[in-house]
Design an enzyme around this catalytic site. Sequence first.
Site, PDB file in Angstrom:
ATOM      1  CD  GLU A  99     -40.504 -58.980  36.358  1.00 16.33           C
ATOM      2  OE1 GLU A  99     -40.803 -58.347  37.369  1.00 16.33           O
ATOM      3  OE2 GLU A  99     -39.638 -59.861  36.343  1.00 16.33           O
ATOM      4  CB  CYS A 118     -34.078 -59.613  28.204  1.00 14.78           C
ATOM      5  SG  CYS A 118     -34.570 -61.255  28.745  1.00 14.78           S
ATOM      6  CB  CYS A 154     -42.671 -70.706  31.916  1.00 16.91           C
ATOM      7  SG  CYS A 154     -41.795 -71.755  30.726  1.00 16.91           S
ATOM      8  CB  CYS A 190     -36.357 -75.094  34.203  1.00 16.12           C
ATOM      9  SG  CYS A 190     -36.692 -75.455  32.462  1.00 16.12           S
ATOM     10  CB  CYS A 213     -36.387 -71.110  35.817  1.00 19.88           C
ATOM     11  SG  CYS A 213     -36.989 -69.627  34.979  1.00 19.88           S
ATOM     12  N   GLY A 226     -41.247 -67.358  29.857  1.00 17.15           N
ATOM     13  CA  GLY A 226     -41.938 -68.206  28.895  1.00 17.15           C
ATOM     14  C   GLY A 226     -41.034 -68.981  27.965  1.00 17.15           C
ATOM     15  CD  GLU A 227     -39.295 -72.936  24.967  1.00 20.61           C
ATOM     16  OE1 GLU A 227     -38.380 -72.882  25.800  1.00 20.61           O
ATOM     17  OE2 GLU A 227     -39.098 -72.783  23.738  1.00 20.61           O
ATOM     18  CB  SER A 246     -33.441 -68.214  24.793  1.00 22.61           C
ATOM     19  OG  SER A 246     -32.956 -69.141  25.743  1.00 22.61           O
ATOM     20  CB  SER A 280     -32.002 -73.418  28.167  1.00 24.61           C
ATOM     21  OG  SER A 280     -32.204 -72.023  28.052  1.00 24.61           O
ATOM     22  CG  LEU A 281     -26.936 -78.543  26.758  1.00 15.74           C
ATOM     23  CD1 LEU A 281     -28.018 -79.270  25.986  1.00 15.74           C
ATOM     24  CD2 LEU A 281     -25.633 -78.542  25.969  1.00 15.74           C
ATOM     25  CG  HIS A 282     -29.490 -75.215  31.800  1.00 18.53           C
ATOM     26  ND1 HIS A 282     -28.771 -74.035  31.738  1.00 18.53           N
ATOM     27  CD2 HIS A 282     -30.745 -74.901  31.382  1.00 18.53           C
ATOM     28  CE1 HIS A 282     -29.568 -73.074  31.331  1.00 18.53           C
ATOM     29  NE2 HIS A 282     -30.753 -73.555  31.092  1.00 18.53           N
ATOM     30  CG  ASN A 328     -28.727 -64.453  38.536  1.00 11.35           C
ATOM     31  OD1 ASN A 328     -27.737 -63.962  39.065  1.00 11.35           O
ATOM     32  ND2 ASN A 328     -28.903 -64.461  37.221  1.00 11.35           N
ATOM     33  CB  CYS A 361     -30.558 -65.110  33.766  1.00 14.16           C
ATOM     34  SG  CYS A 361     -29.572 -64.282  32.572  1.00 14.16           S
TER      35      CYS A 361
END
Length: 360
Positions: free
Chosen positions: A94, A107, A114, A118, A121, A167-168, A199, A221-223, A298, A341
């Site tokens: 996407e 984006c 991926c 996580c 996600c 993806g990473e 990212s 992406s810390l979180h 989300n 996201c």
Amino acid sequence: MTTPKVNLLDLDRRDLEGFFAEMGEKAFRATQIMKWIYHEGVTDFAAMTNLSKALRERLAERAEIRPPAVALDQASRDGSHKWLIRLDSGNCVETVFIPEPDRGTLCISSQIGCPLDCSFCATAQQGFNRNLGVAEIVGQVWRASRLLGDRRNGGRLITNIVLMGMGEPLLNFANVVKATDLMQDDLGFGISKRRVTLSTAGVVPALYRLKDVSEVSLAVSLHAPDDELRNQLVPLNRKYPIAELLAACRHYIADKPHRRITWEYVLLDGVNDSEKQARALAALIQDIPSKVNLIPFNPFPGTRHRRSGPAAIARFQAVLMAHDLTVVTRRTRGDDIAAACGQLAGQVQARGRQPARLAS
Ligand code: SAH
């Protein structure tokens, strides 16, 4: 057997110069063809009128310009767009366009699914199939640009590109670097260097390599402000803990005076949204030129997480601002078409979840 045609979207400027040299042509042919592909949006060699007929015919024999197809085009009530991009018989990714008054952000995805896992996600639930090729990454920009009529309107609609889709990106290093080069190249999409942002969940060795070969901006992406919690939310942290990640980030922007790191932080109700955690986060990044991007979670089917409430989000933001940090709370866009996201799912023929391939 006929040899397969070279897809010119797989080649960056240097590759194209090599390609023409091999054909016995001058290097400036690369300039001409890039203008046709990226500025005019032309894929048919026959239409490239400043090339001789003989060259056009030779090109058509050995090369093609083949962006991936658009399987579905959805527009959100808020003006966002989401395209389902078909890559092969079983797989789609996407791509999302988010217009704002002062910019337009595209984006894009870098992998089918991926391999990271996580916990918050949607893409993680899809498993992993494969890396995207260069043509499949720049092809998303090419398609969006055409469909938005970007080049026809004088002013550009796409001003920013973020590798924040599926993806990473740092696990698809070589292709992502080449593709982002094409986005920044004046003969490519000509997006300003600072406005192409990669990212990452924090593939530390790849971050060190990235500095030597690319000029993309970095979002991380810390979180979570501590390893114990981050190990749960972003399992990659078990391999590359926070201290190592921060060191790599400092290194990435050292000697780049105007650059800063964007820290992404998804706010999960009761998990990572306390005042204490906000203070810990501020302490962690205080000596790094930073911008914090708070992302209200989300939800997606099957998740155990909930979005933090508005009061918790406001409190978290206030603590960071009291520590002189620049903080933006990302407005949720495109959620009516599941384009927000972490909601990107595409269609992935998972090959089972493999242990994350970390060496890249
Ligand atoms: N793998 C890279 C690129 C994906 S970016 C990375 O981790 O940075 C996707 C961004 O959206 C990341 O910051 C991610 O943490 C965030 N995100 C993922 N799931 C989300 C969700 N359900 N709600 C809000 N943000 C989410």
